[in-house]
Design a protein around this motif. Structure first.
Motif, PDB file in Angstrom:
ATOM      1  N   HIS A  63      43.999  -2.999  40.959  1.00 57.11           N
ATOM      2  CA  HIS A  63      44.796  -2.372  42.033  1.00 57.11           C
ATOM      3  C   HIS A  63      45.505  -1.139  41.484  1.00 57.11           C
ATOM      4  O   HIS A  63      46.426  -1.251  40.675  1.00 57.11           O
ATOM      5  N   HIS A  65      46.582   3.230  42.463  1.00 54.81           N
ATOM      6  CA  HIS A  65      46.604   4.410  43.335  1.00 54.81           C
ATOM      7  C   HIS A  65      46.525   5.559  42.329  1.00 54.81           C
ATOM      8  O   HIS A  65      47.557   6.127  41.938  1.00 54.81           O
ATOM      9  N   HIS A 211      47.230  -4.484  50.650  1.00 58.63           N
ATOM     10  CA  HIS A 211      48.471  -5.047  50.084  1.00 58.63           C
ATOM     11  C   HIS A 211      48.871  -6.228  50.970  1.00 58.63           C
ATOM     12  O   HIS A 211      48.846  -6.105  52.204  1.00 58.63           O
ATOM     13  N   HIS A 248      49.223  -7.965  45.196  1.00 59.07           N
ATOM     14  CA  HIS A 248      50.603  -8.480  45.112  1.00 59.07           C
ATOM     15  C   HIS A 248      50.722  -9.970  45.478  1.00 59.07           C
ATOM     16  O   HIS A 248      50.956 -10.790  44.620  1.00 59.07           O
ATOM     17  N   ASP A 299      48.945  -1.250  39.419  1.00 57.98           N
ATOM     18  CA  ASP A 299      49.479  -0.562  40.598  1.00 57.98           C
ATOM     19  C   ASP A 299      49.540   0.933  40.244  1.00 57.98           C
ATOM     20  O   ASP A 299      49.113   1.339  39.177  1.00 57.98           O
TER      21      ASP A 299
HETATM   22 ZN   LIG Z   1      49.708  -0.717  45.666  1.00 56.81          ZN
END
Ligand SMILES: [Zn+2]
Ligand SMILES: C[C@H]1O[C@@H](n2cnc3c(O)ncnc32)[C@H](O)[C@@H]1O
Length: 444
Positions: A63, A65, A211, A248, A299
C-alpha cells in the motif's frame, strides 16, 4: 545457459517446500528463476557473488501513494482528517502528471535502494506512475485513486479515469505492471459508486485496492450514515471478494474480522503510518489467527515518512508484541512472510519466494556490517537489526536494477533534482536550495 547465476549466498527461499539453504545458488533465465539449490550444473552469462550476504525474495510493499514522496515532511503531526482535507488534498491540486512522474521516480529509487521490488499504489495522475515504473524496471500493481463524494458527475468522471487506466496499463511493461481499481474509501465514495466499481472490476478481471476503517472517525461516520461499519456495508453490497486489497483495517470488530476471513479479502498493514497518524493499531495477530492474508506496507511518504520496508518489518513486530504484551505473538519469520510471500499473494504475482518458475525478483542483503555482527539467526537480523541500506543488489524480472550499491536503472542525482524541482509546485519554502543540495559539487 542461464542469464544470471547468484553464488555463495545464504538463500532465504521463503519456500516451505525447499527450506532455506546455508550456501546455495540461484539461476535465472528470461526473467524467471530456473534453479534453486546447492550447485547449478550449467553456465551463466553473468555471475553475482553473494558471499557474506543473504539472498532473499524482493520485498513487496502492498500500500503506497508513491507520488507522495513530493510531500515528504510537507505537513506532519496533524489530526488525520485535518492533514488530508486542509493540507494534502489542496496541495495535490497543484501537482500535474510531470510532477507525479518525478515523485514516483524518486519513490522507485528509494524502494529499489531499500530492497522493495514490487509495490501496490493508489494515487492521482497514475499514468505518470506507470511511466515511471516502466522506465525504472520495478514491478507494480497500480490504481487510479477514485473519489466521488456522492457527486454523480464526479463518480462518472472518476470511473472513466479508472477504466481508461485499466485499459491502457493492465499488463504493461512486459507484464511488470498490473492495474487495479482504486476506490479511495467507504466514507469518501458513495455506495452506488462502490457498486459500479465492483461491477467494472469483475468485468475487467482486475483487483480492487481500497482504504478500510483507518480511523475511528470513519467508523462513526459510517454508523451514522448507514447504521453499520464500513466492513458490513461493503459486505452487504457484495463488494468483498478474494480480489480485494484493503489497506489499514484498524477499527475492526470480531464480526468484521470473520467477514474478511470468509470473503478472502487481503489486508495491507501500515504500522509506521498508523502510529505516526495515531490512527490506531490493527488487530493483526487476530486477523492472522483467523487465516486472513495480512501483508505489509509503508503507506505514502507523507505519513511514514520513508519507504523503507525494513523499518516497517521491525515496527510491525515490535508494535504487536507491546500491544498484546506477548512477545511470541508475531515472530521474525512471520514478519518476513508478510513482507514477501503474503504481499505477492495479495497482488496475485508469482513472487515472494525463491522458487523455480517464479519471477527473478530478488535482493542481496550484505551481512558484513557492524550492526549485523555477530550472526546467529538470519531471520532475527533481517527483522530486528537490518536497514534498507544493507541491501546491495536488486533484481526484478531477472534484470539487475542495483549492483553492489550502485543503482543501474536510473541516475540517482538527476532523480533527486527533478523531484526537488517538482516539489516547488507546492509553493512552500524549500530548504533544499538553502542546504546547497542543488549543487552537483556537494558530496551526496
Ligand atoms: Zn493510504
Ligand atoms: C489516493 C488518495 O489517497 C490519499 N491518501 C494518502 N494517504 C492517505 C491515508 O492515510 N488515508 C486516506 N487517504 C490517503 C492521497 O492523498 C490521495 O488523494
Amino acid at each position: 545457459m542461464a542469464d544470471i547465476l547468484i553464488k555463495n549466498g545464504y538463500i532465504l527461499t521463503m519456500d516451505p517446500d525447499t527450506g532455506d539453504l546455508k550456501k546455495g545458488e540461484v539461476a535465472i533465465e528470461n526473467g524467471r528463476i530456473i534453479y534453486v539449490g546447492l550447485s547449478y550444473n550449467g553456465k551463466a552469462d553473468k555471475i553475482i557473488d553473494a558471499s557474506g550476504s543473504v539472498v532473499m525474495p524482493g520485498l513487496v510493499n502492498t500500500h503506497n501513494h508513491a507520488g507522495m514522496t513530493l510531500l515528504r515532511g510537507y505537513a506532519d503531526d496533524l489530526p488525520l482528517a485535518e492533514w488530508l482535507e486542509d493540507y494534502i488534498w489542496p496541495v495535490e491540486e497543484k501537482l500535474g502528471p510531470e510532477e507525479i512522474y518525478a515523485g514516483v521516480r524518486l519513490a522507485c529509487l528509494e524502494m529499489i535502494k531499500s530492497g522493495t521490488t514490487t509495490f501496490a499504489d493508489m494515487y492521482i495522475h497514475e499514468q505518470a506512475a506507470a511511466r515511471a515504473v516502466e522506465d525504472c524496471g520495478m514491478r507494480a500493481a497500480l490504481s487510479y485513486g477514485m473519489i466521488d463524494f456522492g457527486d454523480p458527475q464526479r463518480a462518472e468522471s472518476s470511473l472513466l479515469k479508472g477504466r481508461n487506466f485499466v485499459k491502457d496499463f493492465n499488463g504493461a511493461a512486459n507484464g511488470r505492471i498490473s492495474a487495479m481499481y482504486g476506490p479511495h474509501a467507504p466514507h469518501t465514495c458513495s455506495q452506488q459508486f462502490l457498486q459500479d466499481v465492483r461491477k467494472q472490476a469483475r468485468k475487467d478481471d482486475v483487483k480492487v485496492h481500497i482504504h478500510v476503517l483507518e480511523t475511528e472517525a470513519e467508523l462513526n461516520q459510517m454508523k451514522e450514515k448507514y447504521g453499520k461499519c464500513s466492513v458490513n456495508m461493503l459486505h452487504d453490497i457484495g463488494f468483498f471478494d478474494s480480489d480485494v486489497l484493503a489497506a489499514h483495517c484498524i477499527w475492526l470488530s470480531e464480526g468484521d474480522m470473520n467477514i474478511l476471513a470468509e470473503t478472502g479479502v487481503h489486508v495491507s498493514h501500515d504500522p509506521v503510518s498508523n502510529m505516526k497518524t495515531a490512527a490506531g493499531i490493527a488487530p493483526v495477530p487476530q486477523l492472522l489467527e483467523k487465516g486472513v492474508n495480512v501483508s505489509l506496507s509503508t503507506d505514502g511518504c507523507a505519513s511514514n515518512n520513508n519507504l523503507d520496508m525494513f523499518g516497517v518489518m521491525k515496527t510491525a513486530a515490535l508494535l504487536h508484541k507491546v500491544n498484546s504484551m506477548d512477545l511470541t505473538v508475531i515472530d521474525a519469520r512471520k514478519v518476513l512472510e508478510m513482507a514477501t510471500v503474503y504481499g505477492a499473494k495479495a497482488l496475485g504475482i508469482e513472487a515472494g519466494m525463491i522458487k523455480e518458475g517464479y519471477y527473478g525478483d530478488l535482493i542481496v542483503v550484505d551481512m558484513k556490517r557492524p550492526h549485523l555482527t555477530p550472526l546467529y539467526d538470519v531471520d532475527s537480523h533481517l527483522v530486528y537489526s537490518a536497514r534498507g541500506s544493507d541491501v546491495t543488489t536488486v533484481l526484478v524480472d531477472g534484470k539487475v536494477l542495483m549492483e553492489n550499491g550502485k543503482v543501474l536503472c536510473m541516475d540517482e542525482y538527476e532523480i533527486m533534482m527533478e523531484a526537488s524541482k517538482a516539489a516547488k509546485k507546492t509553493d512552500s519554502q524549500h530548504l533544499i536550495d538553502v542546504l546547497g543540495l542543488n549543487d552537483p559539487s556537494v558530496d551526496q
